[in-house]
Design an enzyme around this catalytic site. Structure first.
Site, mmCIF file in Angstrom:
data_model
loop_
_atom_site.group_PDB
_atom_site.id
_atom_site.type_symbol
_atom_site.label_atom_id
_atom_site.label_comp_id
_atom_site.label_asym_id
_atom_site.label_seq_id
_atom_site.Cartn_x
_atom_site.Cartn_y
_atom_site.Cartn_z
ATOM 1 N N HIS A 82 -1.819 -35.471 -39.386
ATOM 2 C CA HIS A 82 -2.039 -36.525 -40.396
ATOM 3 C C HIS A 82 -2.285 -38.020 -39.760
ATOM 4 O O HIS A 82 -1.251 -38.512 -39.194
ATOM 5 C CB HIS A 82 -0.841 -36.725 -41.521
ATOM 6 C CG HIS A 82 -1.022 -37.393 -42.620
ATOM 7 N ND1 HIS A 82 -0.975 -36.907 -43.740
ATOM 8 C CD2 HIS A 82 -1.226 -38.917 -42.886
ATOM 9 C CE1 HIS A 82 -1.124 -38.015 -44.642
ATOM 10 N NE2 HIS A 82 -1.512 -39.048 -44.044
ATOM 11 N N HIS A 94 -5.455 -40.935 -39.764
ATOM 12 C CA HIS A 94 -6.412 -41.311 -40.555
ATOM 13 C C HIS A 94 -7.678 -42.003 -39.626
ATOM 14 O O HIS A 94 -7.062 -42.833 -38.713
ATOM 15 C CB HIS A 94 -6.131 -42.462 -41.437
ATOM 16 C CG HIS A 94 -5.457 -41.701 -42.724
ATOM 17 N ND1 HIS A 94 -6.215 -41.300 -44.001
ATOM 18 C CD2 HIS A 94 -4.186 -41.543 -42.920
ATOM 19 C CE1 HIS A 94 -5.498 -40.887 -44.756
ATOM 20 N NE2 HIS A 94 -4.063 -41.087 -44.104
ATOM 21 N N ASP A 150 -9.795 -44.419 -40.046
ATOM 22 C CA ASP A 150 -9.942 -45.828 -40.184
ATOM 23 C C ASP A 150 -8.643 -46.551 -40.026
ATOM 24 O O ASP A 150 -8.474 -47.506 -40.233
ATOM 25 C CB ASP A 150 -10.557 -46.122 -41.640
ATOM 26 C CG ASP A 150 -9.884 -45.539 -42.734
ATOM 27 O OD1 ASP A 150 -8.880 -44.496 -42.364
ATOM 28 O OD2 ASP A 150 -10.187 -45.705 -44.215
ATOM 29 N N GLY A 160 -5.629 -42.421 -50.870
ATOM 30 C CA GLY A 160 -5.648 -43.886 -51.761
ATOM 31 C C GLY A 160 -4.291 -44.050 -52.542
ATOM 32 O O GLY A 160 -3.296 -43.363 -52.212
ATOM 33 N N HIS A 194 -2.237 -35.989 -50.467
ATOM 34 C CA HIS A 194 -1.294 -37.023 -50.320
ATOM 35 C C HIS A 194 -0.496 -36.905 -51.541
ATOM 36 O O HIS A 194 -0.800 -37.002 -52.500
ATOM 37 C CB HIS A 194 -1.991 -38.300 -50.156
ATOM 38 C CG HIS A 194 -2.477 -38.700 -48.887
ATOM 39 N ND1 HIS A 194 -3.593 -38.158 -48.115
ATOM 40 C CD2 HIS A 194 -2.005 -39.655 -48.249
ATOM 41 C CE1 HIS A 194 -3.865 -38.861 -46.988
ATOM 42 N NE2 HIS A 194 -2.741 -39.971 -46.828
ATOM 43 N N GLU A 225 4.536 -39.866 -51.526
ATOM 44 C CA GLU A 225 4.747 -40.928 -50.736
ATOM 45 C C GLU A 225 5.036 -42.317 -51.560
ATOM 46 O O GLU A 225 5.918 -42.634 -51.595
ATOM 47 C CB GLU A 225 3.220 -41.203 -49.890
ATOM 48 C CG GLU A 225 3.621 -42.405 -48.942
ATOM 49 C CD GLU A 225 2.064 -42.791 -48.190
ATOM 50 O OE1 GLU A 225 2.052 -43.599 -47.406
ATOM 51 O OE2 GLU A 225 1.007 -42.196 -48.887
ATOM 52 N N ASP A 271 0.015 -41.144 -39.283
ATOM 53 C CA ASP A 271 -0.659 -41.816 -40.533
ATOM 54 C C ASP A 271 -1.555 -42.806 -39.628
ATOM 55 O O ASP A 271 -2.995 -42.506 -39.996
ATOM 56 C CB ASP A 271 0.276 -42.341 -41.073
ATOM 57 C CG ASP A 271 -0.249 -42.621 -42.564
ATOM 58 O OD1 ASP A 271 -1.018 -42.105 -42.802
ATOM 59 O OD2 ASP A 271 0.484 -43.296 -43.357
#
Length: 380
Positions: free
Chosen positions: A27, A29, A31, A188, A215, A218, A320
């Site tokens: 996990h 990302h 970006d 998102g 996701h 969370e 993350d």
């Protein structure tokens, strides 16, 4: 419902270099893992204004903005990273450096999740964005191999849950299944956007025998997790930390062991997740920063990761967003060693959990497990 005993861990020293241990990253990302200096250079090329043009100060700005306790504000930091990832060259460079940084941290298998639909502002097509990221990944893998090390990396093609392109992105992922894509995700704003929103896309993916990690658990709780499992056919839960809301713990002193002894009762949903080995992609620092663990406390020591680990959930450790949280996978393991006194066996178990949950063919997962186990054995 299931009830069982739970005890606090026994203290143990960790006399080894965590960074040198082979790791699996599930996990992470794209970006959220840029180098500050790269952001500055790419922003200058396109005329994008940043909070700072000093790499150290910019890195601090990202960390401070992320450390707000709000997932919404946390996500706002991505306005700057996504802005510099709108060209083929920008995407390729970011992907290459992303993988190089993973390898430098001891990662031997990683999955890079990102949302192609967010990178079309400069005229790239969806396919062109995936091709650019794959080119960067392959460049980095070749460079790592030339240095005498090894890393394997796959793409997790992600749809934004507040948008309406789920089916299109699912088809994109399947289109690239033999060209770098290993799975599908939605990301998102979680609260208010259940996975059921993309039920048709998830049915298509199931028909194509293409794996999903979603996701869930969370920014939203058990309803989101339930929808991920039912509507999304999720094989893993992105974060999933709030599955602990379906667990009851009653502590009582255990004077003989000088520790608290707890009776743990699992609800039907948490039992389902645990008993079927559905992996939890936990991200300790990020979960703390975004308020995902606010119900349990405001420190890593209060993160329910240890409760989940000790009661048999397939817990995996992840970063993350390395830039926003100012972490590496090694530093996340170090946090857990300090907070819960984990030893080498614990770190091996967590790493093998991730290896066994990787979106790889069985034979490759078995080879990855053997490689990791042999490396740990050599330290004993």
């Amino acid at each position: 419902m299931t009830t069982e005993a739970f005890a606090n861990p026994v203290s143990a020293d960790v006399p080894f270099d965590i960074r040198s241990l082979p790791k699996v990253s599930l996990h992470d990302h794209l970006d959220g893992g840029l180098r500050p200096a790269t952001i500055i250079e790419l922003a200058e090329e396109i005329g994008h204004q940043l909070p700072s043009t000093d790499p150290v100060a910019l890195g601090a700005w990202f960390r401070d903005s992320a450390d707000s306790g709000s997932l919404v504000r946390y996500l706002e930091t991505f306005d700057h990273t996504v802005a510099v990832m709108q060209t083929r060259a920008g995407l390729q460079r970011v992907a290459r450096e992303f993988v190089e940084d993973l390898a430098d941290d001891g990662v031997v298998y990683g999955e890079v999740r990102w949302a192609p639909e967010q990178h079309l502002a400069k005229g790239l097509s969806l396919d062109e964005t995936v091709e650019a990221v794959q080119a960067g990944i392959e460049e980095a893998i070749a460079a790592v191999e030339e240095s005498g090390r090894h890393i394997q990396v796959g793409q997790l093609i992600t749809a934004m849950r507040h948008a309406d392109r789920g089916q299109e992105i699912a088809e994109l992922a399947v289109r690239f299944r033999d060209r770098g894509a290993v799975g599908f995700d939605i990301a998102g704003a979680e609260d208010g956007f259940l996975p059921s929103r993309f039920a048709g896309a998830f049915t298509y993916l199931a028909e194509q025998n293409f794996p999903t990690t979603i996701h869930a658990g969370e920014a939203a709780g058990l309803e989101s997790i339930q929808s991920a499992l039912v509507d999304g056919r999720a094989l893993r839960l992105g974060h999933g930390v709030r599955i602990a809301e379906d667990i009851e713990v009653e502590f009582s002193p255990d004077e003989a062991n000088e520790a608290d002894l707890g009776m743990v009762t699992l609800g039907h949903l948490s039992s389902w997740v645990r008993d079927r080995g559905i992996a939890l992609e936990l991200c300790p620092s990020s979960n703390l920063q975004t308020g995902a663990i606010a119900a349990w406390g405001d420190s890593v020591e209060q993160h329910p990761i240890d409760l989940l680990f000790q009661t048999g959930f397939r817990v995996t450790v992840n970063t993350d967003n390395r830039l926003m949280s100012g972490v590496t996978l090694s530093s996340e393991f170090e946090l857990l060693v300090e907070a819960f006194e984990y030893d080498l066996d614990d770190l091996l178990a967590l790493t093998l959990n991730a290896a066994e949950a990787a979106f790889l063919p069985l034979e490759e997962r078995e080879a990855l497990v053997d490689y990791i186990t042999e490396a740990y054995t050599a330290l004993r």
